[in-house]
Design an enzyme around this catalytic site. Structure first.
Site, short mmCIF file in Angstrom:
data_model
loop_
_atom_site.label_atom_id
_atom_site.label_comp_id
_atom_site.label_asym_id
_atom_site.label_seq_id
_atom_site.Cartn_x
_atom_site.Cartn_y
_atom_site.Cartn_z
N TYR A 71 0.83 -1.22 0.00
CA TYR A 71 0.00 0.00 0.00
C TYR A 71 0.86 1.27 0.00
O TYR A 71 0.51 2.26 -0.65
CB TYR A 71 -1.01 -0.01 1.16
N VAL A 107 -9.72 4.01 -5.00
CA VAL A 107 -9.30 4.45 -3.67
C VAL A 107 -8.26 5.57 -3.78
O VAL A 107 -7.69 6.01 -2.79
CB VAL A 107 -8.70 3.28 -2.85
N HIS A 123 -15.04 1.83 -1.89
CA HIS A 123 -13.96 0.94 -1.43
C HIS A 123 -12.94 1.68 -0.58
O HIS A 123 -11.83 1.18 -0.35
CB HIS A 123 -13.28 0.25 -2.64
N CYS A 152 -4.76 3.62 20.76
CA CYS A 152 -4.84 2.38 21.55
C CYS A 152 -3.65 1.44 21.32
O CYS A 152 -3.56 0.40 21.96
CB CYS A 152 -6.15 1.64 21.26
N GLY A 189 -14.79 2.35 -17.04
CA GLY A 189 -13.49 1.84 -16.63
C GLY A 189 -13.51 0.82 -15.52
O GLY A 189 -12.58 0.76 -14.72
N THR A 190 -14.56 0.00 -15.49
CA THR A 190 -14.56 -1.09 -14.50
C THR A 190 -14.85 -2.41 -15.20
O THR A 190 -15.64 -2.46 -16.13
CB THR A 190 -15.59 -0.86 -13.36
N SER A 191 -14.18 -3.48 -14.69
CA SER A 191 -14.40 -4.80 -15.27
C SER A 191 -15.76 -5.36 -14.87
O SER A 191 -16.19 -6.39 -15.39
CB SER A 191 -13.29 -5.75 -14.82
N ASN A 215 -15.63 1.52 -21.86
CA ASN A 215 -14.53 0.62 -21.48
C ASN A 215 -13.69 0.35 -22.72
O ASN A 215 -14.17 0.46 -23.84
CB ASN A 215 -15.09 -0.69 -20.92
N ALA A 233 -11.37 5.99 -21.59
CA ALA A 233 -12.34 6.81 -20.86
C ALA A 233 -12.09 8.30 -21.07
O ALA A 233 -13.04 9.08 -21.25
CB ALA A 233 -12.30 6.46 -19.38
C1 BJW Z 1 -10.20 1.18 -19.26
C2 BJW Z 1 -9.03 1.89 -19.50
C3 BJW Z 1 -9.16 3.16 -20.07
C4 BJW Z 1 -8.49 0.03 -18.56
N1 BJW Z 1 -10.37 3.61 -20.39
N2 BJW Z 1 -11.38 1.63 -19.60
C5 BJW Z 1 -21.52 -12.13 -5.11
C6 BJW Z 1 -21.11 -13.04 -6.07
C7 BJW Z 1 -19.78 -13.45 -6.12
C8 BJW Z 1 -18.84 -12.96 -5.22
C9 BJW Z 1 -19.26 -12.07 -4.28
C10 BJW Z 1 -20.57 -11.65 -4.24
N3 BJW Z 1 -20.69 -10.76 -3.21
C11 BJW Z 1 -19.49 -10.59 -2.66
C12 BJW Z 1 -18.60 -11.38 -3.26
C13 BJW Z 1 -17.16 -11.50 -2.92
C14 BJW Z 1 -16.34 -10.35 -3.48
C15 BJW Z 1 -16.40 -10.33 -5.00
O1 BJW Z 1 -17.08 -9.55 -5.62
N4 BJW Z 1 -15.64 -11.20 -5.64
C16 BJW Z 1 -15.61 -11.25 -7.11
C17 BJW Z 1 -14.18 -10.99 -7.59
C18 BJW Z 1 -16.17 -12.53 -7.57
N5 BJW Z 1 -16.79 -9.05 -2.94
C19 BJW Z 1 -16.47 -8.66 -1.73
O2 BJW Z 1 -15.83 -9.36 -0.99
C20 BJW Z 1 -16.97 -7.29 -1.29
N6 BJW Z 1 -17.57 -7.39 -0.02
C21 BJW Z 1 -18.82 -7.83 0.17
O3 BJW Z 1 -19.57 -8.06 -0.75
O4 BJW Z 1 -19.18 -7.97 1.52
C22 BJW Z 1 -20.32 -8.76 1.82
C23 BJW Z 1 -19.93 -10.21 1.60
C24 BJW Z 1 -18.77 -10.70 2.12
C25 BJW Z 1 -18.39 -12.04 1.90
C26 BJW Z 1 -19.21 -12.85 1.10
C27 BJW Z 1 -20.38 -12.33 0.56
C28 BJW Z 1 -20.75 -11.00 0.83
C29 BJW Z 1 -15.81 -6.34 -1.12
C30 BJW Z 1 -15.09 -6.07 -2.39
C31 BJW Z 1 -13.89 -5.17 -2.13
C32 BJW Z 1 -13.02 -5.02 -3.35
N7 BJW Z 1 -11.79 -4.46 -2.96
C33 BJW Z 1 -10.80 -4.09 -3.99
C34 BJW Z 1 -9.54 -3.60 -3.25
C35 BJW Z 1 -9.77 -2.21 -2.65
C36 BJW Z 1 -8.58 -1.73 -1.90
C37 BJW Z 1 -7.36 -1.59 -2.78
O5 BJW Z 1 -7.36 -0.79 -3.72
O6 BJW Z 1 -6.41 -2.28 -2.50
O7 BJW Z 1 -11.34 -3.07 -4.82
S1 BJW Z 1 -10.42 -5.39 -5.14
C38 BJW Z 1 -10.26 -4.35 -6.54
O8 BJW Z 1 -11.31 -4.64 -7.50
C39 BJW Z 1 -10.54 -2.93 -6.02
C40 BJW Z 1 -11.37 -2.36 -7.13
O9 BJW Z 1 -12.11 -1.24 -6.68
C41 BJW Z 1 -12.21 -3.52 -7.55
C42 BJW Z 1 -12.81 -3.41 -8.92
O10 BJW Z 1 -11.83 -3.34 -9.90
P1 BJW Z 1 -12.06 -2.39 -11.16
O11 BJW Z 1 -12.11 -0.99 -10.74
O12 BJW Z 1 -13.22 -2.90 -11.95
O13 BJW Z 1 -10.69 -2.58 -11.94
P2 BJW Z 1 -10.22 -3.73 -12.95
O14 BJW Z 1 -8.76 -3.68 -13.02
O15 BJW Z 1 -10.85 -5.03 -12.64
O16 BJW Z 1 -10.83 -3.30 -14.35
C43 BJW Z 1 -10.37 -2.16 -15.06
C44 BJW Z 1 -11.26 -2.00 -16.27
O17 BJW Z 1 -10.92 -0.79 -16.92
C45 BJW Z 1 -11.09 -3.12 -17.30
O18 BJW Z 1 -12.39 -3.55 -17.72
C46 BJW Z 1 -10.35 -2.45 -18.47
O19 BJW Z 1 -10.77 -2.93 -19.73
C47 BJW Z 1 -10.78 -1.02 -18.30
N8 BJW Z 1 -9.80 -0.01 -18.77
N9 BJW Z 1 -7.93 1.15 -19.12
C48 BJW Z 1 -11.45 2.82 -20.21
N10 BJW Z 1 -8.05 3.96 -20.37
ZN ZN Z 2 -6.86 2.18 17.99
#
Ligand code: BJW
Ligand code: ZN
Length: 247
Positions: A71, A107, A123, A152, A189-191, A215, A233
Site C-alpha cells: 500500500y 481508492v 472501497h 490504543c 473503466g470497470t471490469s 470501457n 475513458a
Molecule cells: C479502461 C481503461 C481506459 C483500462 N479507459 N477503460 C456475489 C457473487 C460473487 C462474489 C461475491 C458476491 N458478493 C461478494 C462477493 C465477494 C467479493 C467479489 O465480488 N468477488 C468477485 C471478484 C467474484 N466481494 C467482496 O468481498 C466485497 N464485499 C462484500 O460483498 O461484503 C459482503 C460479503 C462478504 C463475503 C461474502 C459475501 C458477501 C468487497 C469487495 C472489495 C473489493 N476491494 C478491492 C480492493 C480495494 C482496496 C485496494 O485498492 O487495495 O477493490 S479489489 C479491486 O477490485 C478494487 C477495485 O475497486 C475492484 C474493482 O476493480 P475495477 O475498478 O473494476 O478494476 P479492474 O482492473 O478489474 O478493471 C479495469 C477495467 O478498466 C477493465 O475492464 C479495463 O478494460 C478497463 N480499462 N484502461 C477505459 N483507459
Molecule cells: Zn486504535
C-alpha cells in the site's frame, strides 16, 4: 496523422441532456490514463500481485509488513499522479446535471482532486489509515512500515475495503439510492466483476435507467447496457461532454 474521432450516438447525448438524475460508477480504468495501474487485464496488477492475494484481511493478518509495503508503494505512485480528461469530464457532467452522484470503486482520491463534489468512495481511500481495533482514522502522507494506532496501540490498516469485508453501510445505501433513481447511469473503466459494485448498474437498468458503459473492452455488463462505447475513458468522456453540451 488523422486523429481517431469517438462517435457518440445521438441517442446517448439526448438521454444525458434531459436527465434529471445522473449516477456514475467508475473503476480503475478511469485512472489508467493518469498512470495508476488497474487491477486486472493487460498492464494491470499492482507490483505483480493479484488483489485477491493482498487485498484481504487474511493477508494482513498473516503478513502486515508485506501488505503495508504494497500500500505504501501504491500510495507513492498515486501521489505522483494527477486527474486526467476522464476525471475532468465527470466534473463537467456534474456541473451540467440537476442531480448527480459519482460512485467510485477507486481508492486514489483523484475524483475529489479533480473537483467532483458528490463522491461516494465505496472501497475507501488509500490516503487514510484506520485502527484495526478502535476505528481511529488518520490521513497518510509519506509514512513507511507498519503503522500503529496513536489512541490504543493496535495495528493500523489501510482505510480500504478488502475482499470478504462489508462496505460501509451508509455509503452503500446512498449508492443504491442514487442508482435506483438515476435516469442516466454511466459505468466507466470497470471490469464489472466485483460485487456489490457491479450489481448497481443492473439495479439502475431494472428501475428504468438508461445505462451507458465506457470501457476499452466488453465486460459482463455489456449485454445489459443500453450502449457500450469502446475506447479510452478520457477520450470517450471528453467527446461525450462536448457533443452533449457544446453542440
Ligand atoms: C479502461 C481503461 C481506459 C483500462 N479507459 N477503460 C456475489 C457473487 C460473487 C462474489 C461475491 C458476491 N458478493 C461478494 C462477493 C465477494 C467479493 C467479489 O465480488 N468477488 C468477485 C471478484 C467474484 N466481494 C467482496 O468481498 C466485497 N464485499 C462484500 O460483498 O461484503 C459482503 C460479503 C462478504 C463475503 C461474502 C459475501 C458477501 C468487497 C469487495 C472489495 C473489493 N476491494 C478491492 C480492493 C480495494 C482496496 C485496494 O485498492 O487495495 O477493490 S479489489 C479491486 O477490485 C478494487 C477495485 O475497486 C475492484 C474493482 O476493480 P475495477 O475498478 O473494476 O478494476 P479492474 O482492473 O478489474 O478493471 C479495469 C477495467 O478498466 C477493465 O475492464 C479495463 O478494460 C478497463 N480499462 N484502461 C477505459 N483507459
Ligand atoms: Zn486504535
Amino acid at each position: 496523422m488523422e486523429e481517431d474521432v469517438v462517435e457518440i450516438p445521438g441517442e446517448v447525448t439526448q438521454r444525458l441532456r434531459v436527465a434529471e438524475m445522473v449516477a456514475v460508477m467508475t473503476g480503475a480504468g478511469v485512472s489508467a490514463e493518469s498512470g495508476v495501474p488497474t487491477f486486472r487485464g493487460d498492464g494491470g496488477l499492482w507490483k505483480n500481485q493479484r488483489p485477491e492475494q493482498l487485498a484481504t484481511p487474511q493477508a494482513f493478518e498473516k503478513d502486515p509488513d508485506l501488505v503495508w509495503e504494497w500500500y505504501h508503494w501504491r500510495r507513492g505512485l498515486i501521489r505522483e499522479s494527477s486527474p486526467n480528461a476522464a476525471h475532468h469530464s465527470l466534473v463537467q457532467i456534474e456541473r451540467n446535471t440537476p442531480q448527480f452522484t459519482l460512485i467510485t470503486q477507486n481508492v486514489d482520491g483523484l475524483h475529489l482532486t479533480a473537483g467532483s463534489k458528490t463522491v461516494l468512495e465505496i472501497h475507501g481511500n488509500i490516503n487514510r489509515a484506520r485502527c484495526s481495533s478502535c476505528s481511529h482514522r488518520v490521513p497518510l502522507s509519506d509514512e513507511t512500515g507498519v503503522l500503529t494506532c496513536g489512541q490504543c496501540g493496535a495495528l493500523m490498516r489501510p482505510d480500504v475495503v478488502w475482499f470478504g469485508e462489508s462496505l460501509d453501510h451508509g455509503t452503500l445505501e446512498a449508492s443504491h439510492s442514487a442508482s435506483g433513481s438515476a435516469d442516466f447511469f454511466l459505468v466507466a473503466g470497470t471490469s464489472s466483476v466485483v460485487q456489490p459494485a457491479a450489481s448497481l448498474a443492473y439495479a439502475a437498468k431494472e428501475k428504468g435507467g438508461y445505462v451507458l458503459e465506457v470501457n476499452l473492452d466488453p465486460t459482463p455488463l455489456t449485454g445489459t447496457a443500453d450502449v457500450t462505447l469502446l475506447g479510452k475513458a478520457g477520450e470517450v468522456l471528453t467527446a461525450l461532454v462536448e457533443k452533449t453540451w457544446d453542440g
